[in-house]
Enzyme design. Structure first.
Site, short mmCIF file in Angstrom:
data_model
loop_
_atom_site.label_atom_id
_atom_site.label_comp_id
_atom_site.label_asym_id
_atom_site.label_seq_id
_atom_site.Cartn_x
_atom_site.Cartn_y
_atom_site.Cartn_z
N ASP A 197 2.29 6.87 4.55
CA ASP A 197 2.40 7.09 3.10
C ASP A 197 3.61 7.97 2.87
O ASP A 197 4.34 8.30 3.80
CB ASP A 197 1.13 7.73 2.54
CG ASP A 197 0.80 7.20 1.15
OD1 ASP A 197 1.64 7.39 0.24
OD2 ASP A 197 -0.26 6.60 0.97
N HIS A 285 5.00 3.71 -1.58
CA HIS A 285 4.40 4.76 -0.74
C HIS A 285 5.09 4.86 0.62
O HIS A 285 4.44 5.02 1.65
CB HIS A 285 2.90 4.50 -0.54
CG HIS A 285 2.08 4.76 -1.76
ND1 HIS A 285 1.85 6.02 -2.26
CD2 HIS A 285 1.43 3.90 -2.60
CE1 HIS A 285 1.08 5.93 -3.34
NE2 HIS A 285 0.83 4.67 -3.58
N GLU A 345 0.46 0.58 -6.44
CA GLU A 345 1.18 1.68 -7.10
C GLU A 345 2.68 1.65 -6.79
O GLU A 345 3.27 2.63 -6.33
CB GLU A 345 0.57 3.02 -6.68
CG GLU A 345 -0.87 3.18 -7.12
CD GLU A 345 -1.47 4.52 -6.73
OE1 GLU A 345 -2.41 4.98 -7.41
OE2 GLU A 345 -1.00 5.12 -5.73
#
Length: 760
Positions: A197, A285, A345
């Site tokens: 991440d 990410h 995201e």
């Protein structure tokens, strides 16, 4: 006479077995598909034979041998004339995880069609054995006892998973092995390991060594600062010292797993029939990778967009070379059938501004950046499939279009139709909604029950689509979970509730609650820093007219309740709360339960203030029900509704959200009177997701305001018999709401407020 005595003895044994509740005698989690209690017990001694009739169960027999040897200190012989434990192959058990377990006073028989089924049977035996076996310091015994029973068992769902994020905070291999042991005990079969991440890259990639030499380490970020502040009062929030290093004059925090370490962990999990599924998040990410290899982004550098970090660039071929090389090493290492790439995201601003992306979109007929993400996902999926693997993504990936061959993890609770959309598209689905199964959300008094009430197959799914729903998984995102103790606290006991929901065909929460009480002792012996059961029978905000007595019932007899009144945290040396504490002046009492090993549960701060009984109001010609003012807007706080005009007004019988409300974000004001049947101190328990305020008799009773997960807060108010002004505000920010209001009088069990008490 002897025959009569033997018959009487057997009859009494049956009565004794039946008199003991199944939840006490068979405290199994998850509960079996079918369990028939039986009289008597089987006694395991060093002379009991462990007979393996099929060599396919060699691994499982070794684990059963080790389990029993932990108590007896001797291995069981392979032959013998006395009592026997027999492992048998049964080809009629076609579900690989199914098993049959028969325990009589003479023999224990375990039947399974596959090794995994035999392993599940052994975990059932493990839960029936004394909890002391779970302790490394268990004393040797001459015998072990198992209750007689007949069990036929198998899972309701094929995907029973737990997830752990090791990127935000790093965890040792030793802890991951412990985590796997717990998954095995509760019959999970999937361990989703979130390896990369923005905050850290945790897996060695030989082709790109800077991913770990640089990407695995960071200086303290804003999340680290938050937990370090919390560590002042709770050491479970402290950063583990073994993951700190000094580098170029800076303190850095991090770590990574070598491929050899991961290979051993995979083997450890496989021996316990747990499949580890790796997640390499992309295209977003990935700050930890972009910092090490800046060419990966469209701008040639890392950064933050409006909402999320800058992603890798899907319009440059070197990106795909990098990703395929990384995935190739990952897929060679992990034998799992799935590879998870996240695809959630994604901040697409840099894509929209990139000349290369504009050219690619024109060339490929891609209309927008959402479809550009799908282009990236499709290319990666094709590569994954070329290696014999299947693709896993979060449900965000549906937005720009997804092939039916990908499996979707549904997490965005506020996108209510995403599971149905995935099913219509032919995608298989794993349920992992943020509203219920994100175990990084603070646990509370209702969190275990909320997990237990999960709908693995949501509404609106046709019978033909039902088989697309593989099961469910809970996620532990670790932004604010820096230690192993804190991870334990967040997972347990919620994880046990999930284990039963995805295994047991007809779960029963009342039974589960009774069985769970017996598992706390097992968790303690296993060294799990679990969240202790909630203390109940009081409110957070308390009032008294003359004086009050604080009495708290211990959830387990072995616990000790301790308290302070000077503002300090209760310690093991603090005064014990036994029969009751008399309150005659305004003060704050802090209470916590302690386990026999000294583990402290949650600290409850109970504030007391003196209050006169509110005088009832006169209501002219009252009408039944409350006025309900509905606002179709997003609010951060309930007070912001005062500045708005209601979109609709209803009359409603109680404090519930009207069925006609369908806005994703909204606010509601409930107004009217509450008529109480007798004078007394009333407690109110207000559960809100997101936030709410409760005022009665023009007094603040419960402040549960703001946007947050389901949280119950409580308060008291002193009321004379009669009608009193009533105001309840509620806001929902999106993602699914929870609204519950209960009351208690003079310490009684919380109950729903009768409709007849409300008027306007």
């Amino acid at each position: 006479m002897i025959r009569f005595f033997l018959v009487l003895t057997a009859w009494l044994a049956v009565l004794a077995a039946n008199a003991q509740q199944p939840a006490q005698r068979y405290p199994l989690i998850p509960y079996p598909t079918s369990l028939a209690p039986a009289a008597g017990q089987f006694t395991v001694t060093a002379q009991t034979a462990l007979i393996v009739q099929d060599n396919r169960f060699a691994n499982e027999s070794r684990q059963l041998q080790a389990l029993l040897q932990a108590g007896l200190r001797k291995p069981l012989p392979a032959t013998g004339k006395g009592t026997r434990i027999v492992l048998q192959h049964d080809a009629t058990l076609t579900n690989p995880e199914a098993y049959v377990l028969t325990i009589t006073p003479q023999q224990v028989t375990l039947k399974a069609g596959q090794p995994v089924g035999m392993f599940r049977a052994i975990q059932t035996i493990r839960q029936l054995l004394p909890v002391d076996l779970e302790s490394r310091s268990a004393k040797p015994v001459s015998s072990l006892v198992l209750p007689a029973v007949q069990i036929q068992d198998g899972p309701a769902y094929g995907w029973r998973g737990m997830h752990l994020d090791v990127s935000r905070h790093f965890y040792s291999i030793d802890y991951l092995e412990k985590f796997i042991d717990r998954l095995a005990l509760y019959k999970f079969n999937t361990f989703h390991l979130h390896l990369t991440d923005d905050q850290g890259w945790r897996l060695e990639i030989k082709a790109y060594p800077k991913l770990t030499t640089e990407g695995a380490w960071r200086t303290f970020n804003n999340q680290d600062s938050v937990v370090l502040k919390r560590a002042v009062e709770n050491p479970d929030f402290d950063l583990p010292k073994q993951f700190l290093r000094q580098h170029n004059g800076q303190t850095q925090y991090g770590g990574f797993y070598t491929q050899d370490q991961m290979r051993k962990l995979i083997a450890y999990a496989a021996a316990r029939h747990i499949e580890i599924i790796p997640e390499i998040d992309m295209p977003g990410h990935l700050s930890s990778a972009i910092q090490a290899y800046p060419f990966l982004s469209c701008t040639g550098q890392p950064g933050m967009g409006k909402t999320f970090s800058v992603p890798v660039c899907p319009c440059n071929e070197p990106t795909y070379t990098f990703m395929e090389t990384v995935l190739n090493e990952v897929m060679r290492l992990f034998p799992s059938s799935y590879i998870h790439i996240g695809a959630d995201e994604v901040e697409k601003t840099t894509w929209a501004q990139s000349t290369a992306c504009q050219e690619l979109m024109k060339r490929e007929g891609i209309k927008n950046v959402e479809e550009l993400q799908s282009y990236f996902v499709h290319r990666i999926e094709a590569y994954v499939q070329s290696k014999g693997k299947k693709l896993l993504v979060w449900d965000d990936a549906l937005e720009g279009g997804l092939k039916p061959s990908a499996t979707v993890m549904y997490w965005r609770s506020w996108v209510k139709d995403a599971p149905q959309k995935a099913a219509r598209n032919g995608n298989k689905v794993v349920m992992t909604p943020v509203s219920t199964l994100y175990f990084d959300s603070p646990p509370g008094i209702q969190s275990v029950e909320n997990v237990y009430n999960l709908a693995v197959v949501p509404e609106g799914i046709t019978p033909q689509q039902k088989n697309l729903f593989l099961g469910a998984q809970a996620n532990i995102w670790t932004e604010y979970i820096p230690s192993e103790n804190r991870a334990d606290y967040m997972a347990m006991p919620r994880m046990t509730a999930l284990s039963e929901v995805v295994w047991t065909a007809r779960p029963n929460y009342a039974s589960f609650q009774q069985r769970l009480l017996q598992h706390y002792g097992r968790m303690e012996k296993m060294g799990i820093h679990y969240r202790l059961p909630d203390l109940t029978g009081f409110a957070e905000e308390n009032v008294f007219a003359d004086k009050a007595t604080l009495r708290i019932k211990k959830p387990l007899h072995s616990y000790t309740l301790r308290y302070t009144t000077d503002g300090s945290q209760p310690q093991s040396s603090s005064p014990e709360l036994k029969d009751g504490l008399e309150i005659s002046k305004p003060q704050t009492v802090r209470v916590a339960a302690f386990t026999p090993s000294g583990v402290r549960g949650d600290v409850y701060s109970l504030r007391y203030q003196q209050q006169a009984y509110a005088t009832p109001a006169t209501v002219a010609a009252p009408k039944a029900g409350l006025q309900c003012h509905y606002y179709k807007k997003y609010f951060k706080e309930t007070k912001l509704m005062k500045q708005q005009t209601a979109d609709s007004t209803y009359t409603i019988n109680n404090v519930v959200v009207p069925k006609s409300v369908n806005a994703p974000s909204f606010g509601i004001q409930f107004r009217g009177s509450l008529t109480v049947p007798e004078t007394g101190v009333y407690s109110f328990f207000y559960t809100c997701d997101d936030g709410g305020i409760l005022r009665i008799a023009d007094r603040m009773v419960v402040d549960n305001d703001g946007n947050h997960f389901p949280i119950e807060k409580s308060g008291q108010v002193a009321l004379q018999k009669g009608a009193h002004p009533f105001e309840a505000d509620f806001i929902e920010g999106g993602g699914g709401f929870t609204l519950k209001l209960k009351y208690s009088l003079n310490g009684s069990e919380p109950a729903d407020i009768p409709d007849s008490w409300f008027s306007h």
